[in-house]
Design an enzyme around this catalytic site. Sequence first.
Site, mmCIF file in Angstrom:
data_model
loop_
_atom_site.group_PDB
_atom_site.id
_atom_site.type_symbol
_atom_site.label_atom_id
_atom_site.label_comp_id
_atom_site.label_asym_id
_atom_site.label_seq_id
_atom_site.Cartn_x
_atom_site.Cartn_y
_atom_site.Cartn_z
ATOM 1 N N SER A 184 72.889 -7.707 60.445
ATOM 2 C CA SER A 184 73.590 -6.440 60.650
ATOM 3 C C SER A 184 74.613 -6.660 61.755
ATOM 4 C CB SER A 184 72.591 -5.372 61.094
ATOM 5 O OG SER A 184 73.257 -4.224 61.572
ATOM 6 N N TYR A 237 65.610 -2.182 65.568
ATOM 7 C CA TYR A 237 66.433 -2.779 64.522
ATOM 8 C C TYR A 237 67.138 -4.042 65.031
ATOM 9 C CZ TYR A 237 69.620 -2.629 60.483
ATOM 10 O OH TYR A 237 70.328 -2.908 59.342
HETATM 11 N N1 LIG Z 1 74.200 0.035 54.916
HETATM 12 C C1 LIG Z 1 74.546 -0.445 56.101
HETATM 13 O O1 LIG Z 1 75.477 0.071 56.749
HETATM 14 C C2 LIG Z 1 73.830 -1.612 56.686
HETATM 15 C C3 LIG Z 1 74.218 -2.027 57.967
HETATM 16 C C4 LIG Z 1 73.603 -3.121 58.522
HETATM 17 C C5 LIG Z 1 72.649 -3.815 57.822
HETATM 18 N N2 LIG Z 1 72.249 -3.401 56.594
HETATM 19 C C6 LIG Z 1 71.214 -4.175 55.916
HETATM 20 O O2 LIG Z 1 71.521 -4.325 54.545
HETATM 21 C C7 LIG Z 1 70.301 -4.505 53.799
HETATM 22 C C8 LIG Z 1 70.324 -3.588 52.595
HETATM 23 O O3 LIG Z 1 70.292 -2.246 53.040
HETATM 24 P P1 LIG Z 1 71.099 -1.077 52.304
HETATM 25 O O4 LIG Z 1 72.082 -0.546 53.248
HETATM 26 O O5 LIG Z 1 71.512 -1.514 50.968
HETATM 27 O O6 LIG Z 1 69.944 0.057 52.213
HETATM 28 P P2 LIG Z 1 68.999 0.526 51.009
HETATM 29 O O7 LIG Z 1 69.794 1.071 49.896
HETATM 30 O O8 LIG Z 1 67.979 1.383 51.661
HETATM 31 O O9 LIG Z 1 68.356 -0.825 50.510
HETATM 32 C C9 LIG Z 1 67.252 -1.429 51.130
HETATM 33 C C10 LIG Z 1 66.469 -2.113 50.056
HETATM 34 O O10 LIG Z 1 65.388 -2.851 50.653
HETATM 35 C C11 LIG Z 1 64.219 -2.556 49.913
HETATM 36 N N3 LIG Z 1 62.996 -2.752 50.689
HETATM 37 C C12 LIG Z 1 62.631 -2.148 51.844
HETATM 38 N N4 LIG Z 1 61.400 -2.578 52.206
HETATM 39 C C13 LIG Z 1 60.993 -3.448 51.234
HETATM 40 C C14 LIG Z 1 59.834 -4.205 51.028
HETATM 41 N N5 LIG Z 1 58.794 -4.168 51.894
HETATM 42 N N6 LIG Z 1 59.754 -5.012 49.938
HETATM 43 C C15 LIG Z 1 60.779 -5.052 49.062
HETATM 44 N N7 LIG Z 1 61.906 -4.341 49.182
HETATM 45 C C16 LIG Z 1 62.008 -3.557 50.275
HETATM 46 C C17 LIG Z 1 64.375 -1.110 49.480
HETATM 47 O O11 LIG Z 1 63.476 -0.839 48.422
HETATM 48 P P3 LIG Z 1 62.844 0.616 48.199
HETATM 49 O O12 LIG Z 1 63.878 1.378 47.418
HETATM 50 O O13 LIG Z 1 61.595 0.333 47.421
HETATM 51 O O14 LIG Z 1 62.593 1.205 49.552
HETATM 52 C C18 LIG Z 1 65.830 -1.097 49.073
HETATM 53 O O15 LIG Z 1 66.008 -1.573 47.760
HETATM 54 C C19 LIG Z 1 69.158 -4.237 54.782
HETATM 55 O O16 LIG Z 1 68.645 -5.479 55.254
HETATM 56 C C20 LIG Z 1 69.839 -3.495 55.928
HETATM 57 O O17 LIG Z 1 69.178 -3.659 57.156
HETATM 58 C C21 LIG Z 1 72.838 -2.299 56.012
#
Ligand SMILES: NC(=O)c1ccc[n+]([C@@H]2O[C@H](COP(=O)([O-])OP(=O)(O)OC[C@H]3O[C@@H](n4cnc5c(N)ncnc54)[C@H](OP(=O)(O)O)[C@@H]3O)[C@@H](O)[C@H]2O)c1
Length: 276
Positions: free
Chosen positions: A143, A156
């Site tokens: 991140s 985080y």
């Molecule tokens: N969006 C941003 O601005 C942002 C910024 C910095 C970093 N990130 C990083 O990007 C990555 C993706 O996040 P996103 O923004 O796309 O959010 P998101 O839509 O909430 O996606 C997160 C995904 O991780 C899955 N997940 C969570 N816990 C899990 C587990 N124990 N086993 C398997 N799958 C699991 C969730 O599945 P469920 O649907 O089953 O919960 C979901 O599919 C994450 O690592 C996040 O920290 C995002």
Amino acid sequence: MDEYYNGKISLVTGANSGIGYAVAEELLKRGSVVYLAGRNPEKIARAAAQLSTYGDRVHTLVMDVTEQEQVQQGIEKTAAEAGRLDFLFNNAGVGGTIPFEQASLEDWKTIIDTNIWSVIYGVHFAMPIMLGQGSGHIVNTSSIAGIIPPPFQALYSLTKYGVTGMTECLKYEFAEKGIHFSTICPANIATAIFNKSIDGKAHGDLRIPDDAYPVEKAAALILDRVAEQRGIIVVPEDPNTDAWRGYVLGDQEVEAQLYQMARERREAFEKGGTYF
Ligand SMILES: NC(=O)c1ccc[n+]([C@@H]2O[C@H](COP(=O)([O-])OP(=O)(O)OC[C@H]3O[C@@H](n4cnc5c(N)ncnc54)[C@H](OP(=O)(O)O)[C@@H]3O)[C@@H](O)[C@H]2O)c1
């Protein structure tokens, strides 16, 4: 760019939503075979159904990334079935913007299991396969909070700094073995992560910010930069996200911005309102 992915075997964790889903779709557009991994069988089946136009290049895996055996089985099954594993996207993760005083020890454990152990398991079980092939590219999602510390994100940032550090070390360690490592540092990408909280309680404004970057554009940029075999990949690429360079160099203006952010969040939090 597409040559880098065409005909290759990719596994994406957390592929049922957000960045994981968008990266999986972009990989398919660029000709890859994609194993979509998710912990919830219905959600991952639904995601695969939405991508059915890509036919037999779409596969699913049920994988809770906090469960060592499930990660091992998913990775080994992929390699056995497809004959190899070219890309592992350790993308699954949870957010954790929460005042320190409100975080329970259970919250710390949850976020470390989900954001750090998932990546350790993924790398641990993919490496023997990739070393055996003499090639592979592991892409770990950190991140912007893994290279600059936003106040009220101690949980985080702990996990994401860990992911950045580990991935960068391995990038140098395995460069001469044909294994590449990239660290994705997203900032403000429009996904459901903003609607969730570590403990299910609202600690702030759980809305996607108006200025969040479109997830499809983020996925395309990620794959472009991964194909260039970049190490740290900040998404989006703009002057705001570049502030991390100033932070690392001790830039006083960036320091002042972080103190200001902390004051604003603390003030809003103490008033009982939202703070971000
Ligand atoms: N969006 C941003 O601005 C942002 C910024 C910095 C970093 N990130 C990083 O990007 C990555 C993706 O996040 P996103 O923004 O796309 O959010 P998101 O839509 O909430 O996606 C997160 C995904 O991780 C899955 N997940 C969570 N816990 C899990 C587990 N124990 N086993 C398997 N799958 C699991 C969730 O599945 P469920 O649907 O089953 O919960 C979901 O599919 C994450 O690592 C996040 O920290 C995002």
